[in-house]
Enzyme design. Sequence first.
Site, PDB file in Angstrom:
ATOM      1  N   LYS A 186      -2.205  48.518 100.726  1.00 14.95           N
ATOM      2  CA  LYS A 186      -3.488  49.048 100.722  1.00 14.95           C
ATOM      3  C   LYS A 186      -3.474  50.439 101.444  1.00 14.95           C
ATOM      4  O   LYS A 186      -2.498  50.834 101.919  1.00 14.95           O
ATOM      5  CB  LYS A 186      -4.335  48.137 101.417  1.00 14.95           C
ATOM      6  CG  LYS A 186      -4.576  46.978 100.741  1.00 14.95           C
ATOM      7  CD  LYS A 186      -5.260  46.922  99.547  1.00 14.95           C
ATOM      8  CE  LYS A 186      -5.883  45.826  98.568  1.00 14.95           C
ATOM      9  NZ  LYS A 186      -5.181  44.822  98.224  1.00 14.95           N
TER      10      LYS A 186
HETATM   11  C1  LIG Z   1      -5.839  43.289  97.950  1.00 17.32           C
HETATM   12  C2  LIG Z   1      -6.925  42.710  97.781  1.00 17.32           C
HETATM   13  C3  LIG Z   1      -7.464  41.435  98.166  1.00 17.32           C
HETATM   14  C4  LIG Z   1      -6.591  40.356  98.855  1.00 17.32           C
HETATM   15  O1  LIG Z   1      -6.026  41.187 100.040  1.00 17.32           O
HETATM   16  P1  LIG Z   1      -4.629  40.376 100.548  1.00 17.32           P
HETATM   17  O2  LIG Z   1      -4.606  41.121 101.965  1.00 17.32           O
HETATM   18  O3  LIG Z   1      -3.562  41.009  99.735  1.00 17.32           O
HETATM   19  O4  LIG Z   1      -4.806  38.960 100.586  1.00 17.32           O
HETATM   20  C5  LIG Z   1      -8.886  40.997  97.931  1.00 17.32           C
HETATM   21  N1  LIG Z   1      -9.473  41.926  97.161  1.00 17.32           N
HETATM   22  C6  LIG Z   1      -9.076  42.789  96.450  1.00 17.32           C
HETATM   23  C7  LIG Z   1      -9.927  43.897  95.635  1.00 17.32           C
HETATM   24  C8  LIG Z   1      -7.783  43.316  96.672  1.00 17.32           C
HETATM   25  O5  LIG Z   1      -7.327  44.458  96.310  1.00 17.32           O
END
Ligand SMILES: *Cc1c(COP(=O)(O)O)cnc(C)c1O
Length: 397
Positions: A186
């Site tokens: 992210k």
């Molecule tokens: C990455 C992501 C998640 C989940 O996040 P994690 O930290 O990997 O559990 C949920 N929703 C979206 C849109 C994402 O891109």
Amino acid sequence: MPGFELFGDLERSEVNDVLDNGVLMRYGFDGMRNGHWKAKELEAELTKTFQTNHVQLVSSGTAAVSVALASAGVGAGDEVIMPTFTFVASFEAIMMLGAIPILVDIDATLTLDPKAVEAAITPKTKAVMIVQMCGSMGDLDALQHVCTKHNLLFIEDACQAIGGTYKGKPLGSIGDLGCFSFDFVKTITCGEGGAVITNNKDYYINADHYSDHGHDHVGNDRGAETHPFLGYNFRISELNAAVGLAQVKRLPEFIAIQKKHYTILREAISSVPGVTFRKVPEGGEESYAFLNFFLPDLEAARKTSQAFKESGVDVCWNYYDNNWHYVREWHHLKDAKSLYPLSSEIKEELVKLKNKDFSQSDHYIGRNISCLIKLSWTEAEVVARANKMVEAIKASI
Ligand SMILES: *Cc1c(COP(=O)(O)O)cnc(C)c1O
């Protein structure tokens, strides 16, 4: 995206603070930690970033969605409306609570179509969860209006949209609760981590207790704390929070780089006849984490994807055939392949997905190409990439 590309001295220094005293847990051990409270500090920092009253850090973005829903009282048998284009985490987080994911079509914004949302509402609907995919957003005023009219919770999964805004407000801060992920890919990362944000004090207190076994967090003797209600363990560790604390300080720098790279690519491909762009609602500003554009049809999108691969243009995807992000290939969901028994209410809804008409979503996802914007590219690399993209698209349509 992703913040790990620019990992460095600031991150190392924050992590070393934690290693110096060895308190890896975010709660308790007050005497040992030499004043270092990385999770608390990061929460305070994020209240400013998101212009919100309350932030609860948790262990992941998926946990953030479950904790947000649980904190607002969503559970067994409740229906939660979500888009067909998202990450698998969306339905996982809903089903973990025994709630039922109701998938509905997207529009040219690449997320929830307000009309499709309204058509999907039943007496069991409790919440609408928008997923602000790929750095942008849906028509938030229209969706908020539907939620208010039908007395539904409005939840934002803004995991991919940190830094984006709508009418001057940070994405994630507009609904009743917002969810963020700080996983490794992210825009800012903690390694693993997530956050729930809200202006509602009761939801916040619920999230604080629920994400730590229901502990009431009163006083400074963990062993003596009571449990006003049942909870789980979705805590973030001090090590992860320390990395996030360094990264969040760099967020404005990351967004500026994304915007610069995005703009070069967008300007180049906008000159190609037949290319159009994802709709950004009036008053919205993307986080520039991705550049999303449409080609005239699925065939042109598939050909362009292939041409990108052949000319070395990486990190671009057509999600139509992708099994992480789009309903078409979520066979494990449609077949309800669970390790443990699911409720009959959930199973009935999942089976329906096999024959549900998502042609409106296909129309957008089939023609879309989504390109990740990297932070580590040099300007010369972005310009070279833009030229290759233009050539590849021209050859494919
Ligand atoms: C990455 C992501 C998640 C989940 O996040 P994690 O930290 O990997 O559990 C949920 N929703 C979206 C849109 C994402 O891109």
